[in-house]
Design a protein around this motif. Structure first.
Motif, PDB file in Angstrom:
ATOM      1  N   CYS A 278      -5.656  -0.732   5.509  1.00 24.35           N
ATOM      2  CA  CYS A 278      -6.352   0.558   5.658  1.00 24.35           C
ATOM      3  C   CYS A 278      -7.502   0.720   4.664  1.00 24.35           C
TER       4      CYS A 278
ATOM      5  N   CYS B 167       0.067   2.992   3.736  1.00 18.93           N
ATOM      6  CA  CYS B 167       0.446   2.419   5.031  1.00 18.93           C
ATOM      7  C   CYS B 167       1.504   1.317   4.918  1.00 18.93           C
TER       8      CYS B 167
ATOM      9  N   CYS C 180       0.838  -1.201   0.000  1.00 20.96           N
ATOM     10  CA  CYS C 180       0.000   0.000   0.000  1.00 20.96           C
ATOM     11  C   CYS C 180       0.876   1.255   0.000  1.00 20.96           C
TER      12      CYS C 180
ATOM     13  N   CYS D  28      -5.944  -2.173  -0.334  1.00 19.62           N
ATOM     14  CA  CYS D  28      -5.112  -2.452   0.833  1.00 19.62           C
ATOM     15  C   CYS D  28      -5.903  -3.262   1.860  1.00 19.62           C
TER      16      CYS D  28
HETATM   17 ZN   LIG Z   1      -2.936   0.748   3.370  1.00 22.75          ZN
END
Ligand SMILES: [Zn+2]
Length: 134
Positions: A33, A6, A3, A30
């Protein structure tokens, strides 16, 4: 691919082959998140193509250098950035067909740029020719 927000693992939720551009587009999700973003897989010409020049031997092919010279010739157009980007993509795909397993000459590049610009915008072709001698 992790991602971009994150750094966690992602899964591919959709993908498409863009035949004209020879690219693969993927939509990623993702798992941590929930962010959604897309990626493109395309041939990287940097580092694989070599340009035979008349004066300075073999040089790596730099797509950005080509884009800048095309853009300079198209500066009189209202949407020169978009035009330069599209024209450069056309030129690169033509060079791919001309190249001998990734080896191209600077003359082939200049000729291809001039012909492509000539079909698209005559003043741009004239401007380019003034700075790039065959
Ligand atoms: Zn993420």
């Amino acid at each position: 691919m992790v991602c971009t927000y994150c750094g966690s693992k992602t899964e591919v939720v959709n993908s498409r082959h863009q035949k004209r551009l020879n690219q693969v587009w993927r939509r990623r999700h993702c798992l941590n998140c929930g962010a959604i973003f897309s990626t493109h897989e395309a041939t990287s010409y940097e580092g694989s193509w070599r340009v035979q020049t008349a004066t300075s031997g073999l040089q790596p092919f730099l797509r950005d250098k080509l884009l800048l010279s095309v853009h300079k010739s198209l500066e009189h157009r209202p949407d020169s950035t978009t035009d330069a980007s599209a024209i450069t993509a056309t030129i690169v795909s033509q060079l791919g067909q001309l190249s001998d397993k990734g080896l191209i000459t600077s003359k082939q590049i200049i000729k291809t740029v001039q012909e492509t610009l000539d079909n698209f915008d005559k003043p741009a072709a004239v401007h380019y020719a003034a700075f790039h001698k065959l």
